[in-house]
Design an enzyme around this catalytic site. Structure first.
Site: not given
Length: 727
Positions: A405, A458
């Site tokens: 993330d 990401e």
């Protein structure tokens, strides 16, 4: 050392402020013979027992009413194995003395932990069941180099920090202690007197299980057994395979209808896995399941990063869920968050009174967007902690990959910060060189230690080489989310079709950079929250047109180069935004002939078509796997492209993003052939208008689009069709 410590030493010890308890407690050799000392608050009597024969040797005298007992053995010069018979409230218990055991941490582990190259720090730090000198118990180890004293406290010692102070390993700042008779499933924390003399009660950073919020203690738990790699699962992660990911938040995928309570890991093992299998997805991606204090963070603000959350069951139950997915032929990815952590007092923040895990300067160590702290990636022990955690999930639970993330927030020092509120690196630039080195190190280690597992970034910027190998200057990820594709195409789809011709490039631009990284096309949870609306309600037009737009868009997405990711609820076009406090709106599927059921059937068939036809996936990341056939028909908002596999198989994808049917639409093709309509998002089966190309299509020797041969098609309104070459 004399057998009798002075008053100041005794006071420091019994008040829990003596930093070196092993120098005083236990058995020691003195000039007057052996001396045994024990700190046992509230005990009324203590006797020394020879463990070899069970005989009582002597009574320890109470040297201080606060619980310090001592015995001088003038005739004995050689240490021996002993036990203590302790009387509390008229009941006598035979106990093992924790202070008779030697150092726990081996020299090689101490070296690697300090150097920042220990691949599996979780095997040494934290709480582990063990047996020393024939005695069963639990060994504890925690890194707190600036603490004045650290004690293990728990339900086994009345949460009393005086009773079990730890040994400090000064060479690396680790505190350790073996506690006999402590068993699995007991609550514990570390009581730390920090560098400022303040007492802090901290959960174990390496705990394998933790209490469910709002409680914050750690639980003693054995290290999960290793899951050996599986060749079939490894192969399913590779670039030349179909990867269709179903992104799931376990707390809101489905809930019990009677009380809105979560499904357990065991219930999810049956219901979720069965559904994903039925829908044809190849992978499940779980939003973070690490223990976290705040439900509303969706797990993206974790504190117990080695512990599966207790919201849905035990670590063993979580393992059942993973095993069930694997038996169904589905790989499991975990969202992993090394980018930040919350500042809750019981967690990592100011762990020993200093900024131990986080950067000290708030311009480096505070995420202003989320009010969370940022790991100090340049610190060896922090690198151990995080990189070891990545391997832990792959090796100990059999997780097939990690989606990392907020990578952009890690690698840029000025991420979401105005000028003057960030600290340049030592070259004066805005890159966080320590975070970049950490990501390369972690990806390299995973590649060498867990062959076949993948990492997915990401990363929302144009940072170069995210999926290039570390040895070539890249970050070492296998895949990267294509945030550009997602943003451009959603902006296009939100437009009224009459205006789409002016934004035609938003659907074609992704192919300009499509081969710069190994991309995943994501329609993730972030696109259906915070006022963005659901995918369905971002579409223009009446309700029929909204559904048609969604179907056409999904067809375009599954035809486009890149692996696929779809967040739960998007597969049946949920009307409302996702809410983590409630179940998905499964009632929308109660009508099997309804529009939502039609979208669900389409996604299932898209997955089946995708997995069946190699041109849609096999050479995703090579130039010869894609060719535009129609890229410039902005007036009609039509797109057509060719997909190829490694053996020369071909599939044509055609999309019409206006509500106007296009009968007699001619498309030039590279070579003559016979084609079959394999999928049509306007099919009546999906609740479309059922306009299309039934049966076979034969090319004609009629030039079109600068090619000698062409196909004459009927392109339905707001629809995508797949044509597969039959010869």
């Amino acid at each position: 050392m004399s057998g009798f410590p002075d008053h100041e030493v005794i006071t420091a010890l019994v008040s829990g402020r003596y930093a070196d308890p092993f120098s005083l407690l236990g058995m020691h050799i003195t000039g007057e013979g052996l001396v045994v000392r024990a700190l046992l608050p509230d005990a009324s009597a203590v006797a020394l027992i020879d463990k070899k024969n069970g005989r009582k040797i002597t009574e320890l005298t109470c040297e201080d009413a606060r619980g310090l007992f001592m015995a001088q053995l003038g005739r004995r010069k050689k240490p021996f194995t002993y036990q203590l018979a302790v009387t509390w409230h008229e009941h006598t218990h035979i106990i093992e003395d924790p202070y008779r055991f030697g150092p726990l941490l081996q020299d090689i582990d101490s070296w690697l932990l300090a150097e920042g190259t220990h691949l599996r720090p979780y095997e040494r730090l934290g709480a582990h069941p063990d047996e020393l000198d024939g005695v069963a118990g639990m060994r504890f180890a925690v890194w707190a180099p600036n603490a004045q004293r650290v004690s293990v406290v728990g339900e086994f010692n009345y949460w009393d920090g005086r009773r079990h102070p730890m040994r400090q390993r000064r060479e690396n700042g680790i505190w350790e202690l073996f506690l006999p008779a402590v068993t699995l499933g007991q609550l514990y924390k570390y009581e730390i007197i920090d560098c400022h003399g303040q007492t802090r009660l901290k959960a174990d950073p390496y705990a394998f299980e933790a209490q469910m919020r709002p409680e914050t203690a750690s639980l003693t738990r054995g290290l999960p057994p290793i899951v050996e790699p599986d060749a079939a699962r490894s192969a399913a992660n590779t670039f030349n395979q179909p990867i269709s990911i179903y992104e799931v938040h376990l707390g809101s995928w489905r809930r019990h209808a009677d009380n809105n309570f979560w499904l357990s890991y065991l219930e999810l093992a049956e219901q979720l896995v069965g559904y994903v299998k039925y829908m044809g997805f190849t992978h499940i991606e779980l939003l973070p399941i690490n223990e976290h204090p705040f439900d509303g963070s969706w797990g993206y603000q974790p504190l117990g990063i080695y512990a599966p959350t207790r919201r849905f069951g035990t670590p063993e139950d979580f393992r059942v869920l993973i095993d069930a997915a694997h038996r169904a032929g589905i790989n499991v990815l975990l969202d992993w968050v090394p980018g930040h952590f919350p500042g809750d007092e019981f967690g990592l923040a100011k762990f020993d009174g200093t900024s131990l895990y986080e950067y000290a300067d708030p311009r480096e160590g505070l995420h202003q967007d989320w009010n969370t702290l940022i790991y100090n990636y340049g610190r060896n022990e922090v690198r151990n902690f995080l990189a070891g955690n990545a391997l832990f999930w792959l090796e100990r639970y059999g997780i097939d990959g990690l989606r990392v993330d907020a990578v952009a927030s890690m690698i840029y020092r000025d991420y979401s910060r105005p000028a003057g509120e960030w600290v340049p690196n030592h070259y004066g630039g805005n890159e966080n060189l320590e975070a970049i080195a950490f990501l390369r190190y972690t990806n390299h280690n995973l590649g060498t230690q867990r062959d076949g597992a993948i990492t997915v970034a990401e990363e929302s910027t144009s940072f170069s080489g995210v999926t290039a190998p570390p040895e070539n200057g890249g970050l070492g990820f296998h895949y990267k989310w294509n945030m550009g594709w997602m943003n451009d195409t959603l902006k296009y789809m939100q437009l009224d079709p009459v205006h789409r011709k002016y934004h035609h490039h938003q659907m074609t631009f992704s192919m300009v950079y499509a081969y710069s990284e190994n991309f995943v096309l994501p329609l993730s949870h972030d696109e259906v929250v915070h006022g963005k609306h659901s995918i369905l309600n971002r579409m223009p037009g009446d309700m029929w047109q909204k559904f048609a737009n969604v179907r056409a868009y999904y067809g375009f997405m599954w035809g486009h180069p890149g692996k696929k990711l779809l967040f739960m609820g998007n597969e049946f076009a949920q009307l409302r935004e996702w809410n983590h406090d409630f179940s998905l709106d499964w009632h929308l599927l109660d009508d099997p002939d309804g529009m939502h059921s039609g979208v669900q059937r389409l996604v299932r068939d898209l997955n089946q078509c995708y997995r069946t036809h190699a041109p849609l996936y096999e050479v995703d990341y090579r130039y010869n796997g894609f060719e535009w056939l129609v890229a410039d028909d902005s007036e009609n908002s039509v797109f057509a492209f060719l997909r190829r596999d490694a053996s020369g198989g071909e599939m044509i994808v055609v999309s019409n993003f206006t509500p106007v049917p296009r009968p007699g639409y001619r498309i030039g093709i590279p070579s003559p052939g016979r084609w079959r309509e394999a999928l049509n998002t306007d099919s009546h089966y999906y609740n479309g208008g059922n306009l299309g190309n039934s049966g076979e299509l034969h090319s004609e020797h009629i030039p079109s689009h600068h090619r000698e041969h062409s196909l004459l098609l009927t392109v339905p309104p707001l629809a995508t069709i797949f044509l597969v070459r039959e010869n």
